[in-house]
Design an enzyme around this catalytic site. Structure first.
Site, mmCIF file in Angstrom:
data_model
loop_
_atom_site.group_PDB
_atom_site.id
_atom_site.type_symbol
_atom_site.label_atom_id
_atom_site.label_comp_id
_atom_site.label_asym_id
_atom_site.label_seq_id
_atom_site.Cartn_x
_atom_site.Cartn_y
_atom_site.Cartn_z
ATOM 1 N N ARG A 24 0.844 -1.215 0.000
ATOM 2 C CA ARG A 24 0.000 0.000 0.000
ATOM 3 C C ARG A 24 0.871 1.255 0.000
ATOM 4 O O ARG A 24 0.523 2.260 -0.622
ATOM 5 C CB ARG A 24 -0.974 -0.045 1.180
ATOM 6 C CG ARG A 24 -1.946 -1.195 0.963
ATOM 7 C CD ARG A 24 -3.070 -1.378 1.930
ATOM 8 N NE ARG A 24 -3.711 -2.658 1.581
ATOM 9 C CZ ARG A 24 -4.367 -3.447 2.399
ATOM 10 N NH1 ARG A 24 -4.541 -3.094 3.648
ATOM 11 N NH2 ARG A 24 -4.888 -4.576 1.985
ATOM 12 N N GLU A 49 -12.315 -15.287 11.270
ATOM 13 C CA GLU A 49 -12.502 -14.585 9.995
ATOM 14 C C GLU A 49 -12.384 -15.532 8.796
ATOM 15 O O GLU A 49 -11.291 -15.807 8.319
ATOM 16 C CB GLU A 49 -11.467 -13.456 9.854
ATOM 17 C CG GLU A 49 -11.610 -12.699 8.532
ATOM 18 C CD GLU A 49 -10.646 -11.526 8.378
ATOM 19 O OE1 GLU A 49 -9.776 -11.336 9.241
ATOM 20 O OE2 GLU A 49 -10.763 -10.802 7.378
ATOM 21 N N LYS A 54 -16.014 -12.583 11.949
ATOM 22 C CA LYS A 54 -15.663 -11.508 11.008
ATOM 23 C C LYS A 54 -15.833 -12.046 9.584
ATOM 24 O O LYS A 54 -14.910 -12.609 9.001
ATOM 25 C CB LYS A 54 -14.219 -11.066 11.265
ATOM 26 C CG LYS A 54 -13.717 -10.031 10.277
ATOM 27 C CD LYS A 54 -12.476 -9.320 10.780
ATOM 28 C CE LYS A 54 -11.894 -8.429 9.704
ATOM 29 N NZ LYS A 54 -10.862 -7.534 10.198
ATOM 30 N N GLY A 85 -12.937 -6.012 2.669
ATOM 31 C CA GLY A 85 -12.608 -6.864 1.529
ATOM 32 C C GLY A 85 -12.297 -6.154 0.222
ATOM 33 O O GLY A 85 -12.349 -6.773 -0.836
ATOM 34 N N GLY A 86 -12.023 -4.840 0.302
ATOM 35 C CA GLY A 86 -11.727 -4.106 -0.923
ATOM 36 C C GLY A 86 -12.886 -3.244 -1.404
ATOM 37 O O GLY A 86 -12.785 -2.570 -2.431
HETATM 38 P P1 13P Z 1 -10.241 -5.222 4.922
HETATM 39 O O1 13P Z 1 -11.332 -4.496 5.670
HETATM 40 O O2 13P Z 1 -9.281 -4.326 4.194
HETATM 41 O O3 13P Z 1 -10.764 -6.364 4.098
HETATM 42 O O4 13P Z 1 -9.321 -5.917 6.017
HETATM 43 C C1 13P Z 1 -9.912 -6.570 7.058
HETATM 44 C C2 13P Z 1 -8.951 -7.543 7.571
HETATM 45 O O5 13P Z 1 -8.628 -7.524 8.730
HETATM 46 C C3 13P Z 1 -8.443 -8.563 6.677
HETATM 47 O O6 13P Z 1 -7.929 -9.616 7.434
#
Ligand code: 13P
Length: 337
Positions: free
Chosen positions: A50, A194, A236, A279-280
Site C-alpha cells: 500500500r 474470519e 468476522k 474486503g476491498g
Molecule cells: P479489509 O477491511 O481491508 O478487508 O481488512 C480486514 C482484515 O482484517 C483482513 O484480514
C-alpha cells in the site's frame, strides 16, 4: 441487547466460570455502542504494498510512524472499541517512548493482535489457500496474553471460481479456525474468527451467498466439535456481494438483505457480534451497506452487527498522510470521519 446465560453451560467443563465471564465480557465490549474494530494489522508485505502505491518509503520506521498517526487520532475511541495490531507493532513505541499496546489502552481501546501466519497455496489444490500458523501458537498466545492483549484474529481465505472452493479447502480452513479459536480461549483471548470469501471474480451475488453459507456452516460445525465457547468469539465475515467483475452489480438494499439472510441461516444466536471485513469495498459502499443492514433489521437480530474494516477505514487517511509528519492532522481528521 445480548442475554447472558452462559453460567449454566455444561459443555465447557475445562473453563472456570470466571474465565467464561471474562471472555463473554470482552467479546461483548468489542461490538457494543454502535462501534467497531479497527483492523490495523496488515503484514509488513501488505502494508509495504500500500505504501508503494503512494510512493511512501517501505521501512519499519514508516510503518511505525503510520501506526502512531492512527492510534493518536483524537477521539478515536468515540468510534472504535478495539484495534487489531500486527506483531511488529506490539514491539514498537510511539515517538514519546510509550509502547503501542499501552498507547491503545490509554486511548480507551481494547488491543488485539493478528496471529495467523498468512494464507498459503494449498497442496494439490490449484487456486486454493490454507492459512498457516498453528505450530507454536499456544506459546505465542501465552506471551500475547501476558503483554496485555485481549483478543486475536485469524483469517482464512476462500476463493470463488470454476470448480472452487472445494469442500476440502473449506473443511481444512474451518478446522484450522476452530483449532486457533480453542487455543485463544484457553488463555482468555477472544478469537475473531474470519473466514473471508473473496470478492475477486465474476461470480454472482447468489454464488457468493451459496459459498458463504457453506463456509459458515463448516466453521460453526468445527467450532462446535472443538468446544469453542460461542459467547466468547466474534465472527468476522464478508458481506454477500457479487464478484468485482460481475456485470450484474447489486443495490445497497440487495446486499443488506442477502447478507442478513445468510447470517440468520448460519450464525448461532449465542455469538455476541458480527464485525464485517471490507474486503476491498470503498469506504462509502462498505459503510452504506452495513448501515442499511442495521436500519432494516437491527431490532430483529440476535447479534450486534459492526465493522472491522482495514482498507475501508484507513485508505483515505493513508493517502492524505503520504508519509509526511506535516500531514498528520489532516490524515487524523479523515480517519475520524
Ligand atoms: P479489509 O477491511 O481491508 O478487508 O481488512 C480486514 C482484515 O482484517 C483482513 O484480514
Amino acid at each position: 441487547m445480548h442475554l447472558h446465560l452462559v453460567d449454566n453451560c455444561s459443555s465447557h467443563i475445562n473453563m472456570a466460570k470466571m474465565e467464561i465471564q471474562e471472555l463473554t465480557k470482552t467479546a461483548n465490549s468489542l461490538v457494543t455502542n454502535n462501534k467497531g474494530i479497527l483492523a490495523m494489522d496488515e503484514s509488513n508485505s501488505t502494508c509495504d504494498k500500500r505504501f508503494v502505491a503512494l510512493g511512501i518509503p517501505q521501512t519499519e520506521e514508516s510503518r511505525r510512524a503510520y501506526r502512531e498517526m492512527i492510534v493518536t487520532t483524537p477521539g478515536l475511541s468515540d468510534c472504535i472499541n478495539g484495534a487489531i495490531l500486527f506483531e511488529e507493532t506490539i514491539r514498537q513505541t510511539l515517538t514519546d517512548g510509550t509502547p503501542f499496546i499501552q498507547a491503545v489502552i490509554k486511548a480507551g481501546i481494547i488491543p488485539g493482535i493478528k496471529v495467523d501466519g498468512g494464507a498459503k497455496a494449498m497442496a494439490a489444490r490449484t487456486g486454493e489457500k490454507i492459512t498457516e500458523g498453528l505450530d507454536g501458537l499456544r506459546e505465542r498466545l501465552n506471551i500475547y496474553s501476558k503483554m496485555g492483549l485481549r483478543f486475536a484474529k485469524w483469517r482464512a481465505v476462500i476463493s470463488v471460481g470454476d470448480g472452487i472452493p472445494s469442500p476440502i479447502c473449506i473443511e481444512a480452513n474451518a478446522h484450522a479456525l476452530a483449532r486457533y479459536a480453542a487455543l485463544c480461549q484457553e488463555v482468555g483471548l477472544v478469537p475473531i474468527v474470519e473466514p473471508e470469501v473473496l470478492m475477486v471474480g465474476n461470480h454472482t451475488l447468489e454464488r457468493c451467498f451459496e459459498v458463504t453459507e457453506d463456509v459458515l456452516n463448516a466453521v460453526f460445525l468445527q467450532l462446535y466439535k472443538q468446544d469453542v465457547l460461542l459467547e466468547g468469539i466474534i465472527l468476522k465475515p464478508n458481506m454477500i456481494l457479487p464478484g468485482l467483475t460481475c456485470l450484474d452489480q447489486a443495490s445497497v438494499a440487495d446486499v443488506a438483505d442477502a447478507t442478513v439472510k445468510c447470517l440468520l441461516r448460519t450464525v448461532p444466536a449465542a455469538v455476541p457480534g458480527i464485525a464485517f471485513l471490507s474486503g476491498g469495498q470503498t469506504s462509502e459502499l462498505a459503510s452504506a451497506r452495513l448501515n442499511a443492514m442495521n436500519l432494516r433489521f437491527r431490532s430483529q437480530l440476535p447479534w450486534e452487527l459492526a465493522f472491522s474494516f482495514a482498507r475501508a477505514i484507513q485508505q483515505p487517511a493513508m493517502e492524505l498522510w503520504d508519509g509526511k509528519e506535516k500531514n498528520v492532522k489532516k490524515a487524523q481528521n479523515a480517519l475520524y470521519q
